[in-house]
Design an enzyme around this catalytic site. Structure first.
Site, mmCIF file in Angstrom:
data_model
loop_
_atom_site.group_PDB
_atom_site.id
_atom_site.type_symbol
_atom_site.label_atom_id
_atom_site.label_comp_id
_atom_site.label_asym_id
_atom_site.label_seq_id
_atom_site.Cartn_x
_atom_site.Cartn_y
_atom_site.Cartn_z
ATOM 1 N N ALA A 1 0.839 -1.209 0.000
ATOM 2 C CA ALA A 1 0.000 0.000 0.000
ATOM 3 C C ALA A 1 0.871 1.255 0.000
ATOM 4 O O ALA A 1 1.951 1.243 0.586
ATOM 5 C CB ALA A 1 -0.898 0.006 1.225
ATOM 6 N N PRO A 2 0.420 2.327 -0.679
ATOM 7 C CA PRO A 2 -0.865 2.471 -1.375
ATOM 8 C C PRO A 2 -0.903 1.903 -2.791
ATOM 9 O O PRO A 2 -1.954 1.941 -3.436
ATOM 10 C CB PRO A 2 -1.049 3.999 -1.416
ATOM 11 C CG PRO A 2 0.350 4.538 -1.442
ATOM 12 C CD PRO A 2 1.163 3.601 -0.596
ATOM 13 N N CYS B 1 12.853 3.967 1.335
ATOM 14 C CA CYS B 1 13.007 5.381 0.964
ATOM 15 C C CYS B 1 13.852 6.062 2.049
ATOM 16 O O CYS B 1 13.554 7.166 2.478
ATOM 17 C CB CYS B 1 11.660 6.053 0.760
ATOM 18 S SG CYS B 1 10.581 5.977 2.170
#
Ligand code: SAM
Length: 459
Positions: free
Chosen positions: A115-116, A235
């Site tokens: 997700a997303p 990230c």
């Protein structure tokens, strides 16, 4: 921007040395924004892609052939093309992971922390409707958003689940050709975009993330076929969550090797920051294994079974067939099987030669077992929203009501309003420039709006 923690600054100074001033200066620049065109709707060479590029003044992202930069004030997320699934808004550096994983049509792929749905929809674009994507997300509310995004992008060959990695691994031992693990992380590459990530950051939080990443990676590895490929991405810039997690993993799993790593930096590249490692299992590709065979047996295979619901399915299919001819005459279903989930009819993707089947999903929390075709209630069938989004572009054809994307009618439909329409009757895919947005039912000079209430635009 919020003040960066001192421990973070020191860590980056040590990591970057001479480059540190340039890196820290990048925090004063605006964040990069991007979108990925959806090849399921705008395949290479589709002239309409040029219209979309011109509309949002798109500039190519060097590491992703469907990725583009846009300037912030253009707001493509608020345009009817977004509702029609022509593109997915995604931070450009996050587009790198799937490019390195390299899914191909026919592959059986898992996106474990999905997700997303940025990476899942990118994988689905590369599968081109062939093969299977299992998109999993542990948090139910986020899994729902993932499922909506899979639907909006018109993905027909995806199953969406909501499970912790260990429960999924028990069901799918050595099952997938390729696995994407975009792990939850401390988000150092999100600081320009998300001040909460700065507030949450601390060395203790980094350590907690690293330990969780190691756990999830171990489960992911259990699900990879011998010879398969696993992409691990975050990230964050942090070595503790990237290289150290990988080093520990490889020393515990000698059958794996790190084939490649890539880091995207905000001061070197046009992107917020990302880390990707490609791990390869050294086993023979396509080689069977005892664990895979055991998994097949546990899942019950796809052999004939006595199914008490067979009568209900037969009745549902009898209602579906005329609806398909009326509302979705050009629908092409990939290899698979029909599946009735309560009063909802789905098409479960089962790639040729795969041991995937309904039994495999038993006991799992499944939000979307493939393409949602229709609801079948009280002797009537209604087309599912997902079906409209999975249809190809259709202009001037039977069963479609197409309006211009910039028209008042397009906005009215997305707000849930009734449209005026003469000389049409029955189910229609309401479309912008031929790209379906959802369903309407025409009679007496009007099209009754069937756009889902939860997706409607506010006035
Ligand atoms: N891949 C997604 C995309 O491209 O849109 C972003 C994934 S995000 C970086 C990581 C996801 O991992 C989050 O959705 C989060 O809810 C999920 N997650 C959190 N804890 C988890 C855990 N223990 N196991 C698996 N997933 C977890």
């Amino acid at each position: 921007m919020q003040q960066l923690p001192e421990a973070y600054r020191n860590q980056m100074k040590t990591m970057l040395g001479d480059e540190y001033p340039e890196f820290i200066e990048s925090y004063n620049a605006p964040r990069t924004q991007g979108l990925r065109l959806n090849p399921l709707k705008l395949p290479a060479g589709e002239p309409f892609a040029e219209t979309v590029k011109a509309q949002f003044r798109l500039e190519p992202v060097p590491w992703c052939d469907t990725g583009y930069y846009y300037e912030g004030d253009l707001r493509p997320g608020k345009h009817p093309f977004h509702a029609a699934g022509l593109y997915y808004i995604q931070e450009p550096s996050a587009m790198s992971s799937v490019e390195l994983l390299g899914p191909e049509p026919g592959d059986v792929v898992l996106d474990l922390a999905a997700a997303p749905g940025g990476k899942s929809t990118q994988i689905a674009g590369k599968l081109r409707g062939e093969g299977l994507l299992v998109a999993n997300e542990i948090h139910p509310a986020r899994a729902k958003i993932l499922s909506e995004n899979i639907e909006r992008m018109g993905v027909a060959n995806a199953v969406v689940t909501c499970e912790p990695p260990d429960r999924l691994a028990a069901k799918f031992p050595q099952f997938f050709d390729k696995i994407m693990l975009d792990a939850p992380c401390s988000g150092e590459g999100m600081f320009r975009k998300d001040p909460d990530a700065i507030a949450e950051w601390s060395p203790a939080h980094v350590a907690m993330c690293a330990s969780r990443q190691a756990d999830i990676l171990r489960e992911a590895a259990r699900m990879l076929k011998p010879g398969g490929t696993l992409a691990y991405s975050t990230c964050t810039f942090n070595r503790e969550e990237n290289e150290r997690v990988l080093d520990a993993f490889v020393s515990e799993h000698p059958m794996f090797e790190v084939a490649r790593t890539e880091r995207i930096w905000p001061h070197r590249d046009r992107g917020e920051g990302h880390f990707v490692a490609v791990l390869r299992h050294r086993g023979e590709a396509g080689g069977g294994s005892a664990a895979a065979a055991a998994g097949k047996a546990a899942a019950g295979g796809r052999g004939p079974r006595r199914d008490p619901a067979a009568g209900a399915l037969r009745d549902a299919l009898a209602l579906w067939e005329p609806l398909r001819r009326e509302a979705a005459p050009e629908l092409e279903l990939a290899a698979g099987e029909p599946l009735l989930f309560g009063d909802q009819l789905y098409w479960l993707p089962v790639p040729a030669g795969s041991a995937f089947g309904q039994a495999r999903l038993a006991g799992l929390k499944v939000l979307r077992p493939g393409l949602h075709l229709a609801g079948v209630k009280k002797g009537r069938a209604e087309p599912a929203h997902a079906l409209a989004l999975a249809l190809p572009r259709r202009e001037d054809s039977r069963g479609v009501w197409s309006v211009a994307a910039g028209s008042a009618e397009a906005a009215a439909y997305l707000r849930g309003e009734t449209l005026a329409a003469a000389d049409v009757h029955g189910w229609l895919a309401v479309a912008v420039d031929g790209f379906p947005l959802g369903w309407g039912k025409a009679s007496g000079g009007q099209i009754k709006n069937h756009y889902p209430k939860g997706l409607r635009w506010m006035t």
